[in-house]
Design an enzyme around this catalytic site. Structure first.
Site, PDB file in Angstrom:
ATOM      1  N   GLU A  40       0.829  -1.217   0.000  1.00 43.89           N
ATOM      2  CA  GLU A  40       0.000   0.000   0.000  1.00 43.89           C
ATOM      3  C   GLU A  40       0.863   1.267   0.000  1.00 43.89           C
ATOM      4  O   GLU A  40       0.536   2.241  -0.659  1.00 43.89           O
ATOM      5  CB  GLU A  40      -0.966   0.011   1.185  1.00 43.89           C
ATOM      6  N   TYR A 123      -5.720   6.256   5.507  1.00 45.50           N
ATOM      7  CA  TYR A 123      -5.838   5.326   4.377  1.00 45.50           C
ATOM      8  C   TYR A 123      -5.097   4.018   4.653  1.00 45.50           C
ATOM      9  O   TYR A 123      -5.659   2.923   4.545  1.00 45.50           O
ATOM     10  CB  TYR A 123      -5.308   5.959   3.072  1.00 45.50           C
ATOM     11  N   ASP A 141      -8.590   6.326  -0.751  1.00 51.58           N
ATOM     12  CA  ASP A 141      -7.456   6.969  -1.427  1.00 51.58           C
ATOM     13  C   ASP A 141      -7.975   7.779  -2.617  1.00 51.58           C
ATOM     14  O   ASP A 141      -9.187   7.960  -2.774  1.00 51.58           O
ATOM     15  CB  ASP A 141      -6.414   5.922  -1.859  1.00 51.58           C
TER      16      ASP A 141
HETATM   17  N1  ADE Z   1      -3.859   0.881  -5.417  1.00 50.12           N
HETATM   18  C1  ADE Z   1      -3.734   1.195  -4.120  1.00 50.12           C
HETATM   19  N2  ADE Z   1      -4.037   0.152  -3.335  1.00 50.12           N
HETATM   20  C2  ADE Z   1      -4.343  -0.865  -4.168  1.00 50.12           C
HETATM   21  C3  ADE Z   1      -4.727  -2.192  -3.963  1.00 50.12           C
HETATM   22  N3  ADE Z   1      -4.836  -2.694  -2.738  1.00 50.12           N
HETATM   23  N4  ADE Z   1      -4.992  -2.930  -5.043  1.00 50.12           N
HETATM   24  C4  ADE Z   1      -4.862  -2.396  -6.269  1.00 50.12           C
HETATM   25  N5  ADE Z   1      -4.516  -1.170  -6.537  1.00 50.12           N
HETATM   26  C5  ADE Z   1      -4.240  -0.394  -5.496  1.00 50.12           C
END
Ligand code: ADE
Length: 349
Positions: A40, A123, A141
């Site tokens: 993340e 987040y 996000d």
């Molecule tokens: N972008 C940010 N977090 C994500 C996730 N868990 N899966 C796919 N794209 C992402």
């Protein structure tokens, strides 16, 4: 957000879609907190495809919290090289150390405790809580803000903290208790691959189109609203590639400020002429033999833009009396040992 939009209507179509369309991603097959967290943080900086090799390398080098907690700074900065926002990886080590010292190396399965760790905002705490532990907390996000602004046809400024907080509160009310992680990931995934950030939204394949207010009103392209941010400061710099035989001179940046603690090609303020550069190199105690101007380059940080010119200068290997202590590194060391940020990419080649 549009007050009378019933957000709950999103849950079922989102989940059905995610069951059939979720991408297979390396951090999804075994969503342990450590993996979710690392992925993340990386995903906050770049796209999924770009993250994959970074994630694989990071996991191989530092497979658990203990390894990250004990990792030397240069090593973790090297693993992060090119991702940018280097304070994030520094904070990750701080958080790893807290997890080792206070929680015996296991992530706490508790949203508030996660939120109190260095570098974990709402987040990331929400993503780790929900994906790794099934705790029904939101993970809102930029992807989610875009989807929700469009679905509800909201013109509110998504860069405002108050708008984000309000959206988090709304999402929290509808997260299914039994599938919190899938629900959050479904919203993020729709934002990443259907309700895309750049280019045209793929409304024709979107499982939410039938209830999307922006789609019905034909205003998808107008949303989300983002008020223009303050302009970046522009700094002119002259970058030097000092070559001593096959080695290149680099130095460590100060431990505070922009690109703190990373290594750099030495640079000077302003766009300097050949004469000015040669005078500086001599003042540092090197004997320049040859100088070649290089093409200009630009690098954009969040608050500053570097507008760079550069010179390649061959210096005498034997004759030197240096006041500017540079490390002369071979190409192999530049590649494997010293973390050098992407700002210098144009001159690294
Ligand atoms: N972008 C940010 N977090 C994500 C996730 N868990 N899966 C796919 N794209 C992402």
């Amino acid at each position: 957000m549009v007050a009378d939009f019933e957000l709950k209507k999103l849950v079922k179509p989102l989940q059905d879609w995610f069951d059939g369309h979720a991408r297979v991603l390396p951090w999804r097959d075994d969503p342990k907190a450590y993996k979710v967290w690392i992925s993340e943080i990386m995903l906050q900086q770049t796209r999924v495809e770009a993250v994959k090799p970074y994630f694989a390398r990071f996991m191989e080098a530092l497979p658990d919290v203990e390894a990250l907690a004990a990792c030397p700074e240069d090593r973790y900065l090297k693993l992060w090289e090119g991702l940018g926002y280097y304070n994030r990886v520094r904070n990750m080590q701080k958080a790893a150390r807290v997890i080792v010292s206070e929680y015996g190396g296991d992530f706490p399965a508790d949203y508030e405790k996660l939120l109190s760790l260095p570098g974990l905002g709402h987040y990331t705490a929400g993503a780790v809580s929900s994906i790794a532990f099934g705790i029904p907390m939101p993970a809102v996000d930029g992807n989610v803000l875009r989807v929700l602004s469009r679905v509800t046809a909201s013109y509110e400024d998504v860069l405002k903290q108050s708008v984000k907080t309000a959206m988090e509160a709304e999402v929290k009310k509808i997260i299914p208790a039994d599938r919190a992680g899938d629900f959050n990931q479904a919203l993020i995934e729709i934002g990443a691959i259907v309700c895309v950030p750049n280019g045209k939204a793929k409304c024709e394949i979107c499982p939410l189109a039938f209830l999307c207010e922006a789609y019905k009103k034909g205003i998808v392209d107008e949303l989300p609203k983002k008020k223009v941010k303050k302009e970046r400061r522009i700094e002119d710099r002259t970058i030097l590639i000092l070559k001593e035989g096959d080695r290149v001179g680099i130095r460590k940046r100060p431990s505070k400020g922009l690109l703190a603690g990373l290594y750099e090609l030495p640079g000077l303020e302003g766009h300097l002429s050949e004469e000015e550069v040669l005078a500086q190199v001599k003042a540092w105690g090197y004997a320049p033999l040859r100088i070649l101007p290089l093409t200009g380059a630009k690098h954009i940080f969040s608050h500053v833009e570097w507008h760079m010119t550069g010179y390649r200068i061959r210096v005498d290997e034997l004759e030197k009396n240096c006041t500017e202590p540079l490390i002369f590194a071979g190409l192999d060391e530049l590649e494997k040992v010293y973390p050098i940020p992407s700002a210098f990419e144009a001159y690294k080649k």
